[in-house]
Design a protein around this motif. Structure first.
Motif, PDB file in Angstrom:
ATOM      1  N   THR A 155       0.839  -1.184   0.000  1.00 35.74           N
ATOM      2  CA  THR A 155       0.000   0.000   0.000  1.00 35.74           C
ATOM      3  C   THR A 155       0.876   1.237   0.000  1.00 35.74           C
ATOM      4  N   GLY A 156       0.360   2.304  -0.569  1.00 34.86           N
ATOM      5  CA  GLY A 156       0.993   3.605  -0.481  1.00 34.86           C
ATOM      6  C   GLY A 156      -0.054   4.635  -0.126  1.00 34.86           C
ATOM      7  N   THR A 157       0.172   5.384   0.933  1.00 35.57           N
ATOM      8  CA  THR A 157      -0.752   6.459   1.295  1.00 35.57           C
ATOM      9  C   THR A 157      -0.029   7.786   1.173  1.00 35.57           C
ATOM     10  N   TRP A 158      -0.700   8.757   0.564  1.00 35.07           N
ATOM     11  CA  TRP A 158      -0.108  10.047   0.230  1.00 35.07           C
ATOM     12  C   TRP A 158      -0.639  11.117   1.180  1.00 35.07           C
ATOM     13  N   TRP A 159       0.273  12.009   1.622  1.00 35.90           N
ATOM     14  CA  TRP A 159      -0.054  13.034   2.608  1.00 35.90           C
ATOM     15  C   TRP A 159       0.466  14.376   2.123  1.00 35.90           C
ATOM     16  N   GLU A 160      -0.283  15.449   2.443  1.00 37.26           N
ATOM     17  CA  GLU A 160       0.056  16.755   1.880  1.00 37.26           C
ATOM     18  C   GLU A 160       1.383  17.298   2.401  1.00 37.26           C
ATOM     19  N   ASP A 161       1.816  16.880   3.585  1.00 41.89           N
ATOM     20  CA  ASP A 161       3.096  17.324   4.113  1.00 41.89           C
ATOM     21  C   ASP A 161       3.585  16.327   5.162  1.00 41.89           C
ATOM     22  N   GLU A 162       4.805  16.544   5.608  1.00 46.34           N
ATOM     23  CA  GLU A 162       5.410  15.616   6.563  1.00 46.34           C
ATOM     24  C   GLU A 162       4.681  15.634   7.901  1.00 46.34           C
ATOM     25  N   GLU A 163       4.142  16.783   8.271  1.00 45.73           N
ATOM     26  CA  GLU A 163       3.406  16.880   9.532  1.00 45.73           C
ATOM     27  C   GLU A 163       2.169  15.980   9.516  1.00 45.73           C
ATOM     28  N   ALA A 164       1.426  15.997   8.412  1.00 48.70           N
ATOM     29  CA  ALA A 164       0.235  15.146   8.306  1.00 48.70           C
ATOM     30  C   ALA A 164       0.609  13.672   8.335  1.00 48.70           C
ATOM     31  N   LEU A 165       1.698  13.326   7.667  1.00 48.95           N
ATOM     32  CA  LEU A 165       2.152  11.940   7.682  1.00 48.95           C
ATOM     33  C   LEU A 165       2.477  11.491   9.105  1.00 48.95           C
ATOM     34  N   ARG A 166       3.225  12.320   9.829  1.00 47.38           N
ATOM     35  CA  ARG A 166       3.612  11.951  11.192  1.00 47.38           C
ATOM     36  C   ARG A 166       2.412  11.904  12.130  1.00 47.38           C
ATOM     37  N   ALA A 167       1.488  12.843  11.957  1.00 44.20           N
ATOM     38  CA  ALA A 167       0.330  12.896  12.841  1.00 44.20           C
ATOM     39  C   ALA A 167      -0.562  11.670  12.686  1.00 44.20           C
ATOM     40  N   SER A 168      -0.538  11.060  11.528  1.00 46.31           N
ATOM     41  CA  SER A 168      -1.382   9.894  11.263  1.00 46.31           C
ATOM     42  C   SER A 168      -0.726   8.579  11.674  1.00 46.31           C
ATOM     43  N   ALA A 169       0.522   8.604  12.113  1.00 44.77           N
ATOM     44  CA  ALA A 169       1.300   7.375  12.279  1.00 44.77           C
ATOM     45  C   ALA A 169       0.660   6.383  13.244  1.00 44.77           C
ATOM     46  N   ASP A 170       0.240   6.846  14.402  1.00 40.59           N
ATOM     47  CA  ASP A 170      -0.319   5.920  15.384  1.00 40.59           C
ATOM     48  C   ASP A 170      -1.623   5.309  14.889  1.00 40.59           C
ATOM     49  N   ARG A 171      -2.485   6.123  14.322  1.00 41.04           N
ATOM     50  CA  ARG A 171      -3.771   5.602  13.826  1.00 41.04           C
ATOM     51  C   ARG A 171      -3.564   4.637  12.667  1.00 41.04           C
ATOM     52  N   MET A 172      -2.613   4.936  11.795  1.00 43.46           N
ATOM     53  CA  MET A 172      -2.345   4.035  10.684  1.00 43.46           C
ATOM     54  C   MET A 172      -1.706   2.737  11.166  1.00 43.46           C
ATOM     55  N   GLY A 173      -0.908   2.815  12.227  1.00 45.49           N
ATOM     56  CA  GLY A 173      -0.347   1.599  12.804  1.00 45.49           C
ATOM     57  C   GLY A 173      -1.422   0.692  13.351  1.00 45.49           C
ATOM     58  N   GLU A 174      -2.411   1.267  14.022  1.00 46.95           N
ATOM     59  CA  GLU A 174      -3.533   0.481  14.536  1.00 46.95           C
ATOM     60  C   GLU A 174      -4.342  -0.126  13.395  1.00 46.95           C
ATOM     61  N   LEU A 175      -4.528   0.647  12.331  1.00 37.99           N
ATOM     62  CA  LEU A 175      -5.257   0.147  11.159  1.00 37.99           C
ATOM     63  C   LEU A 175      -4.529  -1.032  10.527  1.00 37.99           C
ATOM     64  N   ARG A 176      -3.218  -0.904  10.347  1.00 41.43           N
ATOM     65  CA  ARG A 176      -2.435  -2.007   9.772  1.00 41.43           C
ATOM     66  C   ARG A 176      -2.564  -3.262  10.622  1.00 41.43           C
ATOM     67  N   ALA A 177      -2.405  -3.100  11.917  1.00 44.62           N
ATOM     68  CA  ALA A 177      -2.469  -4.268  12.797  1.00 44.62           C
ATOM     69  C   ALA A 177      -3.817  -4.970  12.675  1.00 44.62           C
ATOM     70  N   ARG A 178      -4.870  -4.198  12.605  1.00 44.40           N
ATOM     71  CA  ARG A 178      -6.204  -4.777  12.545  1.00 44.40           C
ATOM     72  C   ARG A 178      -6.473  -5.463  11.205  1.00 44.40           C
ATOM     73  N   MET A 179      -6.004  -4.859  10.130  1.00 47.28           N
ATOM     74  CA  MET A 179      -6.338  -5.345   8.787  1.00 47.28           C
ATOM     75  C   MET A 179      -5.409  -6.467   8.307  1.00 47.28           C
ATOM     76  N   LEU A 180      -4.169  -6.499   8.798  1.00 53.30           N
ATOM     77  CA  LEU A 180      -3.179  -7.413   8.232  1.00 53.30           C
ATOM     78  C   LEU A 180      -2.824  -8.596   9.124  1.00 53.30           C
ATOM     79  N   THR A 181      -3.324  -8.620  10.350  1.00 52.33           N
ATOM     80  CA  THR A 181      -2.906  -9.646  11.307  1.00 52.33           C
ATOM     81  C   THR A 181      -3.098 -11.058  10.781  1.00 52.33           C
ATOM     82  N   ASP A 182      -4.237 -11.352  10.186  1.00 50.79           N
ATOM     83  CA  ASP A 182      -4.519 -12.717   9.743  1.00 50.79           C
ATOM     84  C   ASP A 182      -3.693 -13.126   8.528  1.00 50.79           C
ATOM     85  N   PHE A 183      -3.273 -12.146   7.713  1.00 55.71           N
ATOM     86  CA  PHE A 183      -2.527 -12.464   6.495  1.00 55.71           C
ATOM     87  C   PHE A 183      -1.013 -12.389   6.681  1.00 55.71           C
ATOM     88  N   ALA A 184      -0.525 -11.299   7.239  1.00 51.89           N
ATOM     89  CA  ALA A 184       0.893 -10.960   7.108  1.00 51.89           C
ATOM     90  C   ALA A 184       1.776 -11.727   8.075  1.00 51.89           C
TER      91      ALA A 184
END
Length: 204
Positions: free
Chosen positions: A52-81
């Motif tokens: 996957t690739g997710t695009w963000w308007e600036d580095e601040e937005a990318l960093r601010a989303s890190a924890d929420r995106m980590g939780e999303l990855r864990a939830r969505m990929l646990t059974d496969f990855a």
């Protein structure tokens, strides 16, 4: 813009449920994130790979989303990855389609380069590579993402279908050799994927 990529491998038999989750609930969550500007989802069903690739308007937005995106990855990929690698990049050059049709394909090239050569690589991709790619049948768009400090980069190119991807292999191999020689970069790997989703979001 800045990009976060996730590269996961696992049992091919468990890939499709993860893909469906990412393309539905995962996509919905992304569109609620401040600074989100688009996403791509790519798979190799035979081997059992997902990117996957997710695009963000600036580095601040990318960093601010890190924890929420980590939780999303864990939830969505646990059974496969069985393996998951997450990287962040600067979008040095981007020519992105708003969307792609069914049957589209994606080629990913990983590069290494001396950190001091990042601008040379970006200039070569923008001025030499992209114009020639645009002349190839079925080419939809391409981007160069870089980690300047780490001397790493990835080139992603989208094609309309399997046939146009296949037809591009020879010409692109020649172009790749010329461009990396000029930019003093080294190719680390070349991979091809099926496109599940490409979405671009205009700034509000």
């Amino acid at each position: 813009m800045f990009v976060r990529t996730t590269y996961a491998t696992g049992d091919p038999a468990k890939l499709d449920p993860a893909v469906r989750a990412l393309a539905t609930d995962g996509k919905q969550q992304l569109f609620q994130e401040p600074g989100f500007r688009g996403a791509g989802l790519f798979v190799d069903r035979e081997v059992g790979k997902l990117m996957t690739g997710t695009w963000w308007e600036d580095e601040e937005a990318l960093r601010a989303s890190a924890d929420r995106m980590g939780e999303l990855r864990a939830r969505m990929l646990t059974d496969f990855a069985s393996t998951v690698t997450v990287d962040t990049w600067e979008a040095a050059v981007a020519s992105r389609p708003a969307s792609v049709g069914e049957g589209a394909r994606f080629r990913l090239v990983r590069l290494s380069f001396a950190p001091a050569e990042a601008d040379t690589l970006a200039g070569t991709f923008e001025n030499d590579v992209l114009p020639r790619l645009r002349d190839m049948g079925g080419f939809l768009g391409g981007s160069l993402l870089v980690d300047r400090a780490g001397g790493r980069g990835v080139v992603g190119a989208l094609y309309a279908d399997r046939d146009s991807l296949a037809a591009s292999r020879g010409p692109v191999a020649a172009l790749r050799g010329q461009a990396t020689a000029k930019a003093r970069a080294t190719v680390q790997s070349v991979e091809e994927f099926e496109v599940v989703m490409v979405e671009a979001v205009a700034p509000s």
